[in-house]
Design an enzyme around this catalytic site. Structure first.
Site: not given
Length: 412
Positions: A201, A204, A220, A338
């Site tokens: 999430c 949270c 949450c 990269d």
């Protein structure tokens, strides 16, 4: 806004003239379109130029990790039903390139602008857009923008209190979290194939639950908003529940999703879905993407895929084995240096296809394919790969600079 064109200040006019002169000199020297260098010079002379060039336009900004260039093109075609459009159609999507594009739009009503994800908040502050389309967020150039949640946070802060109508993908939790700070959001169910950046999430850090097409945080309560626009098979569903057929020359589910978002944007400016979708049919290829070309007596289809989410969507376009596939990967500055993202791509989806590997980083890709249990040949050039490929149309998938190399070689 539109139609109340304020003349540019003397400083702005000088900056535009100087920028165009530098761009022309760059083109004459064979160094590309010159739009970036021209824009840089113009912005040096007048740092406020972007805002001045946009002041008479109704501006749409388009951002996301994948699909920006195509969606920008589809929106531009849709809005031409309502007036002249200026757009950075070839994808020069940082402030310098955007400045060069807008400098060509003195007679336009709309500005449809693709914006690199990192620059979205700054460009939105400068040009005061009427609409902002947010497509998706996933891992991309790991050396330049490693943290998708950080990008979402920049968007969230930059869009807080924005007067723009934000048209956002309800199926991408990072986009929903970023857009939720805006007072005026239109949610679009555009789908999300790539889920590996959306398991936790963004609000949270809790684990995201994904029953069916829904998603929510078990900790949450952050959850998928109810969309007012949706892609349903081959149709766009509008907020009134009407279904409008999508007829595109561009292939794949991802482009139907781009068309759905584009129809939602066009509606903000009063262009009905039916009109918008009809106009989108004009688009056959976007800066070479999806083009089919003849090269060395063979048909090649050119497909661009710059990151794991893009490769996943592109694999879904490839015809069944034994269609030969050429894969080309570079790692220059514009690609990100990269190449560890190659390990995030599921190459087992190519099982059964004769595979040919080219590009600056062909050996990096060869190691990845070896581990994925794929049979392939490493080649020095597209010419060699085409000579070795068995009969039939050849699919070519390349990342950004490899795609440009490919287009130059095959004469596209």
């Amino acid at each position: 806004m539109a139609g109340n064109s304020d003349p540019l200040s003397p400083r702005a006019k000088l900056a535009v003239t100087a920028g165009k002169a530098v761009a022309a000199a760059s083109r004459a020297a064979g160094r590309g379109s010159g739009s970036v260098i021209g824009g840089r010079v113009a912005l040096k002379l007048d740092p406020d130029l972007l805002g001045e060039l946009a002041q008479h336009l109704d501006v749409v900004l388009v951002s996301g990790t994948n699909g920006k260039t195509t969606t920008t093109r589809l929106i531009a075609e849709s809005l031409r039903a309502a007036g002249p459009v200026v757009s950075n159609a070839l994808g020069a999507n940082m402030p310098a390139g955007i400045t060069s594009a807008l400098a060509e739009g003195s007679e336009s009503r709309f500005g449809v602008i693709e914006v690199d994800e990192k620059y979205l908040s700054g460009v939105a502050r400068d040009v005061e857009p009427k609409a902002i389309a947010l497509l998706n967020l996933s891992r991309d150039q790991l050396d330049r923008a490693a943290e998708t949640r950080m990008l979402a946070e920049h968007w969230r802060e930059g869009l807080a209190g924005s007067k723009a109508v934000v048209i956002a993908n309800a199926d991408d939790p990072l986009v929903v979290w970023a857009a939720s700070s805006s007072p005026n959001v239109v949610w679009v169910a555009a789908g999300q194939m790539w889920l590996d950046d959306a398991w936790s999430c963004p609000a949270c850090g809790g684990v995201m639950q994904r029953p069916g097409d829904d998603w929510f945080c078990g900790q949450c309560g952050f959850r998928r908003p109810t969309p007012s626009w949706a892609l349903s098979g081959d149709h766009v569903l509008d907020p009134h529940g009407s279904a409008w057929p999508i007829h595109l020359q561009l292939p794949g589910r991802a482009n139907k999703a781009n068309a759905t978002t584009s129809a939602a944007v066009a509606a903000v400016f009063g262009v009905p879905p039916q009109v918008a979708l009809e106009r989108m049919y004009q688009v056959q290829a976007v800066a070479g993407r999806y083009d089919v070309v003849n090269f060395m007596g063979r048909e090649l289809r050119l497909l661009l895929a710059k990151n794991p989410a893009g490769w996943l969507e592109t694999f879904s376009l490839i015809e069944q084995p034994p269609t030969p596939v050429i894969l080309s990967v570079n790692a220059r500055a514009a690609d990100g240096t990269d190449t560890s993202w190659l390990w995030d791509v599921d190459y087992t989806r190519l099982t059964g296809h004769p595979l040919f590997v080219i590009g600056d980083r062909r050996l990096d890709l060869a190691v990845r394919l070896e581990v994925a249990g794929q049979t392939f040949q490493v080649c020095q050039s597209v010419d060699e790969a085409v000579q070795l490929a068995p009969a039939g149309r050849i699919e070519t998938i390349a990342n950004y600079t490899a795609f440009q190399d490919l287009r130059r070689r095959v004469g596209n």
